[in-house]
Design a protein around this motif. Structure first.
Motif, PDB file in Angstrom:
ATOM      1  N   HIS A 190       0.874  -1.184   0.000  1.00 53.10           N
ATOM      2  CA  HIS A 190       0.000   0.000   0.000  1.00 53.10           C
ATOM      3  C   HIS A 190       0.903   1.223   0.000  1.00 53.10           C
ATOM      4  N   MET A 191       0.808   2.007  -1.094  1.00 53.59           N
ATOM      5  CA  MET A 191       1.745   3.121  -1.274  1.00 53.59           C
ATOM      6  C   MET A 191       3.174   2.563  -1.289  1.00 53.59           C
ATOM      7  N   ASN A 192       3.986   2.919  -0.318  1.00 52.54           N
ATOM      8  CA  ASN A 192       5.368   2.436  -0.286  1.00 52.54           C
ATOM      9  C   ASN A 192       5.652   1.548   0.918  1.00 52.54           C
ATOM     10  N   CYS A 193       4.625   0.962   1.493  1.00 56.51           N
ATOM     11  CA  CYS A 193       4.835   0.109   2.665  1.00 56.51           C
ATOM     12  C   CYS A 193       4.005  -1.158   2.554  1.00 56.51           C
ATOM     13  N   ARG A 194       4.425  -2.154   3.311  1.00 56.15           N
ATOM     14  CA  ARG A 194       3.669  -3.405   3.359  1.00 56.15           C
ATOM     15  C   ARG A 194       2.628  -3.273   4.476  1.00 56.15           C
ATOM     16  N   ARG A 195       1.371  -3.243   4.072  1.00 55.17           N
ATOM     17  CA  ARG A 195       0.280  -3.008   5.023  1.00 55.17           C
ATOM     18  C   ARG A 195      -0.504  -4.297   5.273  1.00 55.17           C
ATOM     19  N   GLY A 196      -0.616  -4.640   6.537  1.00 57.92           N
ATOM     20  CA  GLY A 196      -1.505  -5.722   6.921  1.00 57.92           C
ATOM     21  C   GLY A 196      -2.906  -5.181   7.173  1.00 57.92           C
ATOM     22  N   TYR A 197      -3.897  -6.016   6.901  1.00 58.80           N
ATOM     23  CA  TYR A 197      -5.289  -5.577   7.045  1.00 58.80           C
ATOM     24  C   TYR A 197      -6.103  -6.678   7.710  1.00 58.80           C
ATOM     25  N   LEU A 225       4.256  -9.594  11.061  1.00 61.92           N
ATOM     26  CA  LEU A 225       5.612  -9.142  11.361  1.00 61.92           C
ATOM     27  C   LEU A 225       6.654 -10.081  10.776  1.00 61.92           C
ATOM     28  N   ALA A 226       6.367 -11.375  10.821  1.00 63.17           N
ATOM     29  CA  ALA A 226       7.302 -12.348  10.247  1.00 63.17           C
ATOM     30  C   ALA A 226       7.419 -12.188   8.742  1.00 63.17           C
ATOM     31  N   ASP A 227       6.406 -11.566   8.122  1.00 65.85           N
ATOM     32  CA  ASP A 227       6.422 -11.337   6.671  1.00 65.85           C
ATOM     33  C   ASP A 227       6.748  -9.876   6.354  1.00 65.85           C
ATOM     34  N   ASN A 228       7.438  -9.206   7.272  1.00 64.49           N
ATOM     35  CA  ASN A 228       7.958  -7.860   7.058  1.00 64.49           C
ATOM     36  C   ASN A 228       6.868  -6.803   6.849  1.00 64.49           C
ATOM     37  N   ALA A 229       5.812  -6.876   7.636  1.00 60.18           N
ATOM     38  CA  ALA A 229       4.772  -5.847   7.557  1.00 60.18           C
ATOM     39  C   ALA A 229       5.259  -4.564   8.212  1.00 60.18           C
ATOM     40  N   ASP A 230       4.828  -3.426   7.666  1.00 62.16           N
ATOM     41  CA  ASP A 230       5.180  -2.127   8.223  1.00 62.16           C
ATOM     42  C   ASP A 230       4.086  -1.560   9.119  1.00 62.16           C
ATOM     43  N   GLU A 231       2.854  -1.937   8.860  1.00 61.83           N
ATOM     44  CA  GLU A 231       1.729  -1.441   9.645  1.00 61.83           C
ATOM     45  C   GLU A 231       0.533  -2.378   9.472  1.00 61.83           C
ATOM     46  N   VAL A 232      -0.446  -2.207  10.354  1.00 57.67           N
ATOM     47  CA  VAL A 232      -1.692  -2.978  10.283  1.00 57.67           C
ATOM     48  C   VAL A 232      -2.846  -2.012  10.481  1.00 57.67           C
ATOM     49  N   ALA A 268     -17.804   4.220  11.065  1.00 59.13           N
ATOM     50  CA  ALA A 268     -16.694   3.336  11.424  1.00 59.13           C
ATOM     51  C   ALA A 268     -15.489   4.163  11.846  1.00 59.13           C
ATOM     52  N   LEU A 269     -14.634   3.525  12.613  1.00 59.86           N
ATOM     53  CA  LEU A 269     -13.346   4.108  12.980  1.00 59.86           C
ATOM     54  C   LEU A 269     -12.241   3.260  12.367  1.00 59.86           C
ATOM     55  N   ARG A 270     -11.300   3.913  11.701  1.00 58.76           N
ATOM     56  CA  ARG A 270     -10.133   3.194  11.185  1.00 58.76           C
ATOM     57  C   ARG A 270      -9.039   3.246  12.247  1.00 58.76           C
ATOM     58  N   LEU A 271      -8.580   2.082  12.629  1.00 60.52           N
ATOM     59  CA  LEU A 271      -7.516   1.958  13.621  1.00 60.52           C
ATOM     60  C   LEU A 271      -6.238   1.523  12.933  1.00 60.52           C
ATOM     61  N   LYS A 272      -5.118   1.981  13.463  1.00 59.31           N
ATOM     62  CA  LYS A 272      -3.836   1.677  12.815  1.00 59.31           C
ATOM     63  C   LYS A 272      -2.782   1.353  13.872  1.00 59.31           C
ATOM     64  N   LEU A 273      -1.933   0.407  13.498  1.00 59.68           N
ATOM     65  CA  LEU A 273      -0.802   0.011  14.332  1.00 59.68           C
ATOM     66  C   LEU A 273       0.463   0.084  13.482  1.00 59.68           C
ATOM     67  N   TRP A 274       1.429   0.901  13.910  1.00 62.00           N
ATOM     68  CA  TRP A 274       2.666   1.050  13.156  1.00 62.00           C
ATOM     69  C   TRP A 274       3.772   0.183  13.763  1.00 62.00           C
ATOM     70  N   PHE A 275       4.515  -0.449  12.896  1.00 63.26           N
ATOM     71  CA  PHE A 275       5.681  -1.228  13.322  1.00 63.26           C
ATOM     72  C   PHE A 275       6.979  -0.448  13.107  1.00 63.26           C
ATOM     73  N   ARG A 276       7.008   0.400  12.099  1.00 61.99           N
ATOM     74  CA  ARG A 276       8.208   1.165  11.740  1.00 61.99           C
ATOM     75  C   ARG A 276       7.869   2.621  11.520  1.00 61.99           C
TER      76      ARG A 276
END
Length: 276
Positions: A190-197, A225-232, A268-276
């Motif tokens: 997603h854009m320039n990062c690996r996004r988990g959903y 995280l094991a698959d190099n996700a940047d955010e969820v 709805a509320l969009r929630l986000k978790l950043w790893f990096r």
């Protein structure tokens, strides 16, 4: 039966003492006495109640003494029996025990009949088994579980899109060979990062409070995280307080409000978790 005569005597004594400027203190005492009597007929005996109230007022303190005396004459040739209303009510009510099984008793003309209803056994979190999605035979069980717990309807093609493409991001919780919880996710660019959903998360109502939802989300995050996700990211109903607490306890933050996001018109509320 004899009538009951109740006499109430109230004596109020007020004394006031004030110091004078020239000499010793002067005192004044007023005594007011009033007597009233009334007759009260009772069944089963004669009760006489005398209430004496004395009120003494001084310059600094006020003392009130109330003495209540209740006497009940004894019947000749019979033993004295004292029983309070609460004791009689307690003896008339059925006895309850600490047995977890509840007992229902129905009385007929012939004989009483008792029915014992067993309470459901308590479920321990250690009894829940977690596993990854394995094969197509689990698809319909996942659909039934999610459709029963979530307000948003999904077609079978939506389930297949997520599960067929990201089977390692689908986790199930089972108890006694029945699925009681499921999570369906994906991970792509997603854009320039690996996004988990997190697309779907459901737990059966009778299995909540066992941290099943938290465990499923944690397993999905660890796999991302094991698959190099940047955010969820994920969306949940704005009024779904239990879901909001679950995700926020895991570190998610509220990113955006989506107005009338669901088919039922709820925001709805969009929630986000950043790893990096």
């Amino acid at each position: 039966m004899a009538d009951t005569e109740m006499k109430a005597t109230t004596t109020t004594t007020a004394a006031a003492t004030a110091p004078s400027a020239a000499g010793p203190a002067m005192g004044a005492t007023a005594i007011i006495k009033s007597k009233s009597s009334e007759k009260l007929a009772r069944n089963g005996g004669t009760d006489q109640t005398t209430i004496l109230a004395t009120s003494t007022l001084t310059a600094n303190t006020q003392t009130t003494t109330a003495t209540t005396t209740k006497t009940t004459p004894l019947e000749t040739g019979k033993d004295a029996i004292q029983a309070s209303t609460s004791a009689e009510a307690a003896s008339a009510s059925p006895t309850t025990t600490a047995n977890p099984a509840s007992t229902l008793t129905s009385t007929t003309n012939d004989s009483p009949q008792s029915i014992v209803v067993e309470s459901p056994p308590a479920i321990s979190a250690d009894e829940i088994i977690y596993k990854e999605y394995e094969a197509e035979y689990q698809m319909h069980d996942i659909m039934r579980l999610i459709q029963a717990e979530l307000s948003e309807p999904y077609s079978i093609y939506t389930y297949r899109y997520f599960i067929y493409n990201w089977p390692k991001l689908c986790f199930l919780a089972s108890h006694e060979n029945q699925y009681v919880g499921a999570i369906v996710c994906k991970l792509d660019m997603h854009m320039n990062c690996r996004r988990g959903y997190i697309a779907m998360l459901a737990v059966r109502k009778e299995y909540r409070k066992l941290k099943i939802g938290t465990t499923l989300v944690t397993k999905a995050i660890e796999a991302m995280l094991a698959d190099n996700a940047d955010e969820v990211v994920l969306e949940t109903e704005m009024r779904n307080e239990p879901a909001l607490r679950l995700y926020e306890n895991l570190g998610f933050v509220r990113d955006k409000r989506l107005f009338r996001y669901y088919l039922n018109g709820v925001d709805a509320l969009r929630l986000k978790l950043w790893f990096r």
